[in-house]
Motif scaffolding. Structure first.
Motif, short mmCIF file in Angstrom:
data_model
loop_
_atom_site.label_atom_id
_atom_site.label_comp_id
_atom_site.label_asym_id
_atom_site.label_seq_id
_atom_site.Cartn_x
_atom_site.Cartn_y
_atom_site.Cartn_z
N VAL A 6 29.44 -2.20 -41.63
CA VAL A 6 29.58 -2.72 -42.98
C VAL A 6 30.70 -1.97 -43.69
CG1 VAL A 6 27.83 -1.20 -44.04
CG2 VAL A 6 28.27 -3.42 -45.04
N SER A 8 33.13 -2.09 -47.47
CA SER A 8 33.40 -2.72 -48.76
C SER A 8 34.83 -2.46 -49.21
CB SER A 8 32.44 -2.17 -49.83
OG SER A 8 31.11 -2.48 -49.52
N LEU A 47 29.26 -11.44 -41.84
CA LEU A 47 28.63 -11.89 -43.09
C LEU A 47 29.43 -11.31 -44.24
CD1 LEU A 47 26.13 -11.25 -40.91
CD2 LEU A 47 24.84 -12.20 -42.80
N ASP A 83 26.54 -13.84 -49.43
CA ASP A 83 25.87 -13.77 -50.73
C ASP A 83 26.99 -13.73 -51.77
OD1 ASP A 83 23.78 -13.49 -52.56
OD2 ASP A 83 23.87 -11.31 -52.52
N ASN A 85 27.88 -13.02 -55.88
CA ASN A 85 27.43 -12.51 -57.17
C ASN A 85 28.61 -12.46 -58.12
OD1 ASN A 85 24.49 -11.36 -56.75
ND2 ASN A 85 25.62 -10.95 -54.90
N GLN A 91 34.27 -7.09 -56.09
CA GLN A 91 34.08 -6.26 -54.92
C GLN A 91 33.76 -7.18 -53.75
OE1 GLN A 91 31.25 -3.13 -55.29
NE2 GLN A 91 31.91 -2.56 -57.33
N CYS A 95 30.20 -7.52 -43.26
CA CYS A 95 29.28 -6.90 -42.31
C CYS A 95 29.53 -7.58 -40.96
CB CYS A 95 27.85 -7.11 -42.79
SG CYS A 95 26.68 -6.18 -41.82
N ILE B 4 20.19 -12.18 -39.36
CA ILE B 4 20.91 -11.19 -40.13
C ILE B 4 21.19 -11.74 -41.53
CG2 ILE B 4 23.01 -11.86 -38.87
CD1 ILE B 4 23.93 -8.93 -39.34
N LYS B 5 20.91 -10.90 -42.53
CA LYS B 5 20.98 -11.37 -43.92
C LYS B 5 21.65 -10.31 -44.77
CE LYS B 5 18.59 -15.28 -44.09
NZ LYS B 5 19.10 -16.44 -44.83
N VAL B 6 22.55 -10.75 -45.61
CA VAL B 6 23.22 -9.83 -46.52
C VAL B 6 22.85 -10.20 -47.96
CG1 VAL B 6 25.38 -11.16 -46.68
CG2 VAL B 6 25.45 -8.69 -46.98
N ASP B 7 22.61 -9.20 -48.76
CA ASP B 7 22.19 -9.45 -50.14
C ASP B 7 22.69 -8.31 -51.02
OD1 ASP B 7 20.82 -10.81 -52.19
OD2 ASP B 7 19.23 -11.33 -50.78
N SER B 8 23.27 -8.67 -52.16
CA SER B 8 23.79 -7.65 -53.07
C SER B 8 22.98 -7.60 -54.36
CB SER B 8 25.25 -7.95 -53.43
OG SER B 8 26.06 -7.91 -52.29
N VAL B 10 23.75 -6.85 -57.98
CA VAL B 10 24.92 -6.70 -58.84
C VAL B 10 24.53 -6.96 -60.29
CG1 VAL B 10 27.25 -7.52 -59.32
CG2 VAL B 10 26.43 -7.44 -56.96
N LEU B 47 21.81 -1.99 -42.80
CA LEU B 47 23.01 -1.25 -43.19
C LEU B 47 23.15 -1.35 -44.70
CD1 LEU B 47 23.71 -2.81 -40.30
CD2 LEU B 47 25.76 -1.45 -40.57
N ALA B 49 25.74 -0.81 -48.01
CA ALA B 49 27.04 -0.53 -48.63
C ALA B 49 26.78 -0.19 -50.09
CB ALA B 49 27.97 -1.72 -48.51
N GLN B 91 27.15 -1.17 -57.60
CA GLN B 91 26.67 -2.35 -56.88
C GLN B 91 26.09 -1.88 -55.55
OE1 GLN B 91 29.46 -5.49 -56.39
NE2 GLN B 91 30.30 -5.30 -58.45
N THR B 93 24.67 -3.27 -51.64
CA THR B 93 24.53 -4.37 -50.69
C THR B 93 23.72 -3.91 -49.50
OG1 THR B 93 26.64 -5.35 -51.35
CG2 THR B 93 25.79 -5.99 -49.20
N CYS B 95 22.39 -5.15 -45.64
CA CYS B 95 22.57 -6.14 -44.56
C CYS B 95 21.48 -5.87 -43.54
CB CYS B 95 23.97 -5.95 -43.97
SG CYS B 95 24.38 -7.24 -42.82
N LEU B 97 18.87 -6.69 -40.36
CA LEU B 97 18.84 -7.30 -39.04
C LEU B 97 17.41 -7.47 -38.57
CD1 LEU B 97 21.67 -5.67 -38.88
CD2 LEU B 97 21.38 -6.08 -36.45
#
Lengths: 301, 301
Positions: A6, A8, A47, A83, A85, A91, A95, B4-8, B10, B47, B49, B91, B93, B95, B97
């Motif tokens: 990952v 940024s 991602l 995702d 935002n 930013q 990943c 696998i999913k990414v989410d922030s 913010v 992971l 960030a 912020q 994030t 990720c 798995l």
């Protein structure tokens, strides 16, 4: 084995280093892809978590997406998810996923004194771009700063390299980190006119600063720096030629924990720890940064 | 199969909804973990960030890391890697798995008229927390808003559910999204005094607003909303009991694309598309938001 990284893009946007939305998109994919290259993983996909500024217009967003898309296509990395935002600060986070199938792992650790040091290509374009971008963005664009993650080179290297790392934070920071992790030093004997990228050499010349300082900046060019045991050297170079790749010989791993650099007029022990933190220590002031580097240059015997 | 999913996180930080660093850390892991739960994946790791504000102090950062660590331990998700940056805007994030091993996939699509709708637990705590946090953060803390990603429930559901989604954006937005994706409607006949979380019911009562409005807010509680074909219902409920889980029956999937809700005094067709966007349409102004919701409530026959 799964490799996942990952990364940024934050300071580069906030400090105005990346303004072109295409470049921002490109780097969002390239930065974590380069990390996959450094461990020799075969890319699977990526991602993306985007935080957009509320005032981004349609053109900006479509250029951003084009940068992401084209980098993903270049590396064979489909966009697997994401995702979105909104914030006052843009930013971007990527990943990246890859597969390491069989064979030994390649990491930042494992080099031994006597190993040969290489880079995957010329260095210093990251510094040159940053130096220009902070003073004259219109001119910085002419540098065509658009790093390529070294994925196929990384896959090949996994069979040969004793240590590998990408220059995402600049060449000198990479060597400094490898020194700390391996307990070895590095004697970079190839002079800067052969290691520094042509555009960076030209900029150093026209700015009146020594060319080796282009190896010092904290903004990199995403090349791989790696070490090869001497007994594997011939075989490695032959394999590299087979994929039309000419790695750049830099020097040797040494026992003492020093970074020795040919600065264009003889070898110098570079205080890499200090140089590495210099830009943040001067609060990101480019003029003070250059002055401080020139002071270090003046200590050269 | 890999999930696998990414989410922030913010807006929640920027708007002051999450101020407690422990909660921010906890949510950084919980939000993408909840997405794994919604597809029934078994978690592998995460992971992170991090983009920290330059002025974060040591206590803030250690509480943030404690939140991340304890959530990771709770879900059996080791921290596999990360990246740290600095910006004027904090912020985070995550990720996440996971592995989906064999069997059919569970997605947001697939429900049919007649299927039973359930949620994994009580709803509305996300709305209650947000409502309090925007006016009186000291009191909001007493709600102990700390959602649990529904991972083991998700794994079980994969064998039964025809569609599944988490309420990360609130219950009504979840139903609205499921309606759009499936081309079906939802008749939620269980009254709000049985579906709304006790703390949210109390807050609605003391604030003088109808309790069903606690199902409308865009900040969720990370429960799963899912549908079960009626012929699998007994078997599903038996399996749920076997893991000491009591799903909350909400109603039925219907043919027409409407969201029908028992609002505590009879059924109402809720304009879910409009409600879903209401908070951003009033510019995040809580008073105007509540007024607008009350206007919608007043249209109830």
């Amino acid at each position: 084995m799964l490799a996942i990284k990952v990364d940024s893009i934050v300071e580069e946007i906030e400090m105005g280093l990346y303004r072109d939305p295409y470049l921002i998109g490109w780097m969002t994919v390239t930065a974590p892809a380069s990390d996959l290259g450094a461990v020799g993983a075969k890319p699977l996909g990526i991602l993306i978590a985007e935080t957009l500024a509320g005032d981004s217009d349609g053109h900006f967003i479509s250029e951003l997406q084009r940068g992401i898309k084209e980098a993903g296509e270049t590396y064979g990395m489909p966009i697997l998810g994401g995702d979105t935002n909104f914030s006052r600060s843009m930013q971007m986070t990527g990943c990246a996923l890859g597969i390491i199938s069989g064979g030994k792992l390649m990491t930042r650790r494992g080099c031994k004194p006597g190993d040969h040091i290489y880079s995957s290509g010329c260095l210093g374009l990251g510094s040159a771009y940053a130096l220009l971008a902070y003073s004259d963005m219109a001119n910085a664009k002419h540098l065509n700063y658009r790093p390529l993650a070294r994925l196929k080179e990384g896959e090949l290297l996994r069979g040969f390299a004793s240590a590998c790392m990408d220059t995402s934070d600049g060449f000198l920071a990479t060597l400094d980190q490898l020194m700390r992790l391996n307990g070895t030093g590095f004697d970079v004997s190839t002079p800067p006119d052969q290691t520094v990228h042509k555009a960076a050499l030209d900029l150093a010349c026209s700015s009146g600063i020594p060319s080796w300082l282009m190896l010092c900046g904290p903004h990199g060019e995403f090349e791989l720096v790696f070490t090869i045991p001497p007994q594997r050297d011939d075989e490695f170079l032959k394999a590299a030629r087979s994929i039309c790749w000419a790695p750049l010989y830099l020097g040797r791993v040494i026992e003492t924990c020093n970074i020795m650099l040919d600065t264009g007029g003889g070898a110098m022990r570079v205080p890499s720890g200090a140089v590495r933190n210099l830009f943040s220590e001067v609060g990101g002031d480019v003029k003070r940064y250059i002055s401080a580097l020139l002071e270090i240059h003046a200590t050269r015997r």
